[in-house]
Design a protein around this motif. Structure first.
Motif, PDB file in Angstrom:
ATOM      1  N   GLY A  26       0.701  -1.161  -0.036  1.00  0.00           N
ATOM      2  CA  GLY A  26      -0.021  -0.024   0.090  1.00  0.00           C
ATOM      3  C   GLY A  26       0.760   1.260  -0.067  1.00  0.00           C
ATOM      4  N   ALA A  27       0.656   2.127   0.689  1.00  0.00           N
ATOM      5  CA  ALA A  27       0.951   3.675   0.663  1.00  0.00           C
ATOM      6  C   ALA A  27       2.459   3.451   1.500  1.00  0.00           C
ATOM      7  CB  ALA A  27      -0.015   4.644   1.322  1.00  0.00           C
ATOM      8  N   ALA A  28       2.830   2.520   2.190  1.00  0.00           N
ATOM      9  CA  ALA A  28       4.046   2.455   2.882  1.00  0.00           C
ATOM     10  C   ALA A  28       5.018   1.922   2.116  1.00  0.00           C
ATOM     11  CB  ALA A  28       4.076   1.668   4.063  1.00  0.00           C
ATOM     12  N   GLY A  29       4.924   1.462   0.692  1.00  0.00           N
ATOM     13  CA  GLY A  29       5.795   0.502  -0.234  1.00  0.00           C
ATOM     14  C   GLY A  29       6.756   1.461  -0.789  1.00  0.00           C
ATOM     15  N   HIS A  30       7.715   0.757  -1.400  1.00  0.00           N
ATOM     16  CA  HIS A  30       8.771   1.209  -2.365  1.00  0.00           C
ATOM     17  C   HIS A  30       8.169   0.914  -3.882  1.00  0.00           C
ATOM     18  CE1 HIS A  30      12.914   0.858  -4.047  1.00  0.00           C
ATOM     19  NE2 HIS A  30      12.489   2.002  -4.516  1.00  0.00           N
ATOM     20  N   TYR A  31       8.178   2.145  -4.519  1.00  0.00           N
ATOM     21  CA  TYR A  31       7.711   1.995  -5.887  1.00  0.00           C
ATOM     22  C   TYR A  31       8.476   2.367  -6.941  1.00  0.00           C
ATOM     23  CZ  TYR A  31       3.425   0.738  -3.584  1.00  0.00           C
ATOM     24  OH  TYR A  31       2.474   0.191  -2.573  1.00  0.00           O
ATOM     25  N   VAL A  32       8.385   2.075  -8.120  1.00  0.00           N
ATOM     26  CA  VAL A  32       9.402   2.570  -9.116  1.00  0.00           C
ATOM     27  C   VAL A  32       8.484   2.947 -10.180  1.00  0.00           C
ATOM     28  CG1 VAL A  32      11.018   1.722 -11.157  1.00  0.00           C
ATOM     29  CG2 VAL A  32      11.222   1.016  -8.728  1.00  0.00           C
ATOM     30  N   PHE A  83      14.846   2.241 -18.195  1.00  0.00           N
ATOM     31  CA  PHE A  83      14.446   1.334 -17.126  1.00  0.00           C
ATOM     32  C   PHE A  83      14.882  -0.064 -17.139  1.00  0.00           C
ATOM     33  CE2 PHE A  83      10.672   2.013 -20.217  1.00  0.00           C
ATOM     34  CZ  PHE A  83      10.937   0.787 -20.969  1.00  0.00           C
ATOM     35  N   ARG A  84      15.611  -0.325 -18.235  1.00  0.00           N
ATOM     36  CA  ARG A  84      16.149  -1.671 -18.094  1.00  0.00           C
ATOM     37  C   ARG A  84      17.080  -1.845 -17.086  1.00  0.00           C
ATOM     38  NH1 ARG A  84      21.698  -1.922 -20.045  1.00  0.00           N
ATOM     39  NH2 ARG A  84      22.499   0.043 -21.258  1.00  0.00           N
ATOM     40  N   HIS A  85      17.731  -0.580 -16.326  1.00  0.00           N
ATOM     41  CA  HIS A  85      18.550  -0.472 -15.100  1.00  0.00           C
ATOM     42  C   HIS A  85      17.519  -0.887 -13.905  1.00  0.00           C
ATOM     43  CE1 HIS A  85      22.042   0.933 -17.205  1.00  0.00           C
ATOM     44  NE2 HIS A  85      21.405   1.538 -17.986  1.00  0.00           N
ATOM     45  N   LEU A  86      16.399  -1.218 -13.908  1.00  0.00           N
ATOM     46  CA  LEU A  86      15.697  -2.014 -12.802  1.00  0.00           C
ATOM     47  C   LEU A  86      16.610  -3.129 -12.255  1.00  0.00           C
ATOM     48  CD1 LEU A  86      12.165  -2.060 -14.167  1.00  0.00           C
ATOM     49  CD2 LEU A  86      12.838  -1.144 -11.791  1.00  0.00           C
ATOM     50  N   GLN A  87      17.052  -3.722 -13.338  1.00  0.00           N
ATOM     51  CA  GLN A  87      17.953  -4.745 -12.946  1.00  0.00           C
ATOM     52  C   GLN A  87      19.086  -4.825 -11.750  1.00  0.00           C
ATOM     53  OE1 GLN A  87      19.322  -6.167 -16.833  1.00  0.00           O
ATOM     54  NE2 GLN A  87      20.799  -4.554 -17.032  1.00  0.00           N
ATOM     55  N   GLU A  88      19.329  -3.241 -11.880  1.00  0.00           N
ATOM     56  CA  GLU A  88      20.379  -2.949 -10.561  1.00  0.00           C
ATOM     57  C   GLU A  88      19.906  -2.803  -9.424  1.00  0.00           C
ATOM     58  OE1 GLU A  88      22.326   0.477 -12.434  1.00  0.00           O
ATOM     59  OE2 GLU A  88      22.716  -0.716 -13.987  1.00  0.00           O
ATOM     60  N   LEU A  89      18.579  -3.107  -9.184  1.00  0.00           N
ATOM     61  CA  LEU A  89      17.894  -2.823  -7.817  1.00  0.00           C
ATOM     62  C   LEU A  89      18.054  -4.310  -7.016  1.00  0.00           C
ATOM     63  CD1 LEU A  89      14.701  -0.673  -8.720  1.00  0.00           C
ATOM     64  CD2 LEU A  89      16.994   0.118  -7.701  1.00  0.00           C
ATOM     65  N   GLN A 221      14.056  -6.532 -21.169  1.00  0.00           N
ATOM     66  CA  GLN A 221      14.882  -6.588 -20.125  1.00  0.00           C
ATOM     67  C   GLN A 221      14.072  -6.062 -18.690  1.00  0.00           C
ATOM     68  OE1 GLN A 221      17.967  -4.182 -21.811  1.00  0.00           O
ATOM     69  NE2 GLN A 221      19.081  -5.839 -22.675  1.00  0.00           N
ATOM     70  N   ALA A 222      13.402  -4.938 -19.036  1.00  0.00           N
ATOM     71  CA  ALA A 222      12.827  -4.489 -17.804  1.00  0.00           C
ATOM     72  C   ALA A 222      11.820  -5.262 -17.266  1.00  0.00           C
ATOM     73  CB  ALA A 222      11.995  -3.101 -18.211  1.00  0.00           C
ATOM     74  N   LEU A 223      11.038  -6.164 -17.774  1.00  0.00           N
ATOM     75  CA  LEU A 223       9.949  -6.731 -17.453  1.00  0.00           C
ATOM     76  C   LEU A 223      10.553  -8.127 -16.867  1.00  0.00           C
ATOM     77  CD1 LEU A 223       7.628  -6.914 -20.318  1.00  0.00           C
ATOM     78  CD2 LEU A 223       7.058  -5.940 -18.520  1.00  0.00           C
ATOM     79  N   GLU A 224      11.568  -8.595 -17.343  1.00  0.00           N
ATOM     80  CA  GLU A 224      12.437  -9.718 -16.801  1.00  0.00           C
ATOM     81  C   GLU A 224      12.781  -9.095 -15.134  1.00  0.00           C
ATOM     82  OE1 GLU A 224      12.644 -12.708 -17.544  1.00  0.00           O
ATOM     83  OE2 GLU A 224      12.113 -12.718 -19.533  1.00  0.00           O
ATOM     84  N   ALA A 225      13.385  -7.893 -15.326  1.00  0.00           N
ATOM     85  CA  ALA A 225      13.943  -7.498 -13.862  1.00  0.00           C
ATOM     86  C   ALA A 225      12.753  -7.131 -13.028  1.00  0.00           C
ATOM     87  CB  ALA A 225      14.598  -6.000 -14.172  1.00  0.00           C
ATOM     88  N   ALA A 226      11.737  -6.629 -13.258  1.00  0.00           N
ATOM     89  CA  ALA A 226      10.496  -6.425 -12.554  1.00  0.00           C
ATOM     90  C   ALA A 226      10.125  -7.698 -11.607  1.00  0.00           C
ATOM     91  CB  ALA A 226       9.340  -5.749 -13.274  1.00  0.00           C
ATOM     92  N   VAL A 227      10.133  -8.599 -12.540  1.00  0.00           N
ATOM     93  CA  VAL A 227       9.638  -9.907 -11.656  1.00  0.00           C
ATOM     94  C   VAL A 227      10.407 -10.117 -10.643  1.00  0.00           C
ATOM     95  CG1 VAL A 227       9.466 -12.539 -11.956  1.00  0.00           C
ATOM     96  CG2 VAL A 227       8.388 -10.928 -13.696  1.00  0.00           C
ATOM     97  N   ARG A 228      11.988  -9.995 -10.917  1.00  0.00           N
ATOM     98  CA  ARG A 228      12.668 -10.421  -9.841  1.00  0.00           C
ATOM     99  C   ARG A 228      12.889  -9.463  -8.755  1.00  0.00           C
ATOM    100  NH1 ARG A 228      17.541  -8.471  -9.325  1.00  0.00           N
ATOM    101  NH2 ARG A 228      17.799  -7.399 -11.201  1.00  0.00           N
TER     102      ARG A 228
END
Length: 309
Positions: A26-32, A83-89, A221-228
């Motif tokens: 909810g409102a306490a989360g970490h979002y991208v 946003f492919r750099h999502l994979q670095e999170l 790449q971003a979709l694959e990273a998002a799942v992880r």
């Protein structure tokens, strides 16, 4: 021709943010927000987050990053990257990922960016004009077969070969194409039939923009990273504007929403699904009436499922 100054209207603003923040955290989360743009979604997300909530935004465009840096909020982190750099999170560190694909109104309506066939400008089309090769530079040396393949595959243009031949012939006769209007006129002279109401250059410009920015590869790449990076109960929200993007998103969610059975080991437990498809949403009639650029939008929402111990 001088471009009109148009305000950017964020597509599916409320419905996308509501879907994102319906995560388990909810409102306490970490979002991208993987596509900050001019910050419509991001500002609304921040307005609805609790003090302990966080938002990380990505964008390739220096102008978008400059807009993001005007927001004074300790909960906001800014990354000048695609946003492919999502994979670095870190794995399991995020409660929701929002991707609003395509190009923004300020990018389209700025002749200097070269995205539009409607205005005279340099044939650039890079989301980040400080990096990489422009469309004009690529067309100056690409082979006819390469050009045809790009226009056919990324623009779904049935006259791709004829357009590619015309581009190469023009290059050989008078030098490379350097402006948007030059390319638009060449395509118009080559493509003799087109759907009613559509400029003949629409598909070619779309194809070259997608190719020069590697948009479909980066989306995958971003979709694959998002799942992880998503925690169980986290949300994936993707807004796409044409069939190539939506097909990738649809197939990705479908693939990860199924249990996988290894037929070579009949008694083994199936591998669990990673996503649960939730909904497919189109803009309301009122939104389309107020913002014509929203008419082709499709929003898909999925939820990260529990990760087994």
């Amino acid at each position: 021709m001088t471009a009109p100054v148009l305000a950017h209207i964020t597509v599916m603003l409320d419905v996308a943010v509501e879907a994102l923040l319906a995560s388990a955290a909810g409102a306490a989360g970490h979002y991208v927000d993987g596509t900050f743009g001019r910050g419509g979604h991001s500002r609304l997300i921040l307005s609805r987050l609790d003090p302990q909530g966080r938002l990380t935004v990505f964008d390739k465009d220096p102008e978008a990053i400059a807009q993001a840096r005007q927001i004074q909020d300790v909960r906001l982190s800014i990354r000048h990257e695609g946003f492919r750099h999502l994979q670095e999170l870190p794995d399991g560190s995020v409660d929701g990922v929002l991707l609003d694909l395509g190009v923004s109104s300020p990018q389209i309506d700025d002749p200097a960016r070269g995205f539009s066939f409607r205005f005279e400008g340099p044939l650039d089309m890079r989301m980040d004009p400080t990096r990489g090769e422009s469309v004009a530079e690529w067309l100056a040396s690409a082979e006819m077969g390469q050009i045809a393949e790009v226009i056919r595959d990324y623009g779904e243009e049935r006259f791709a070969v004829q357009i590619a031949k015309a581009i190469v012939a023009r290059r050989q006769e008078r030098g490379p194409i350097s402006s948007t209007t030059e390319l638009a006129q060449l395509v118009a002279d080559t493509v003799k039939t087109r759907e009613p109401g559509q400029n003949p250059a629409t598909r070619t410009f779309q194809a070259l923009r997608i190719f020069i920015n590697a948009e479909l590869e980066e989306l995958q790449q971003a979709l694959e990273a998002a799942v992880r990076v998503l925690r169980p109960g986290g949300r994936l929200v993707v807004i796409s504007f044409h069939s190539l993007e939506d097909r990738i998103v649809k197939q990705f969610i479908a693939k990860h929403s199924k249990e996988v059975v290894d037929r070579r080991v009949p008694f083994a437990q199936p591998k669990p699904m990673h996503l649960k498809a939730l909904e497919r949403v189109k803009p309301s009639e009122a939104e389309v009436a107020a913002n014509a650029r929203s008419r082709s939008a499709i929003m898909r929402v999925a939820e990260r499922t529990e990760v087994p111990a």
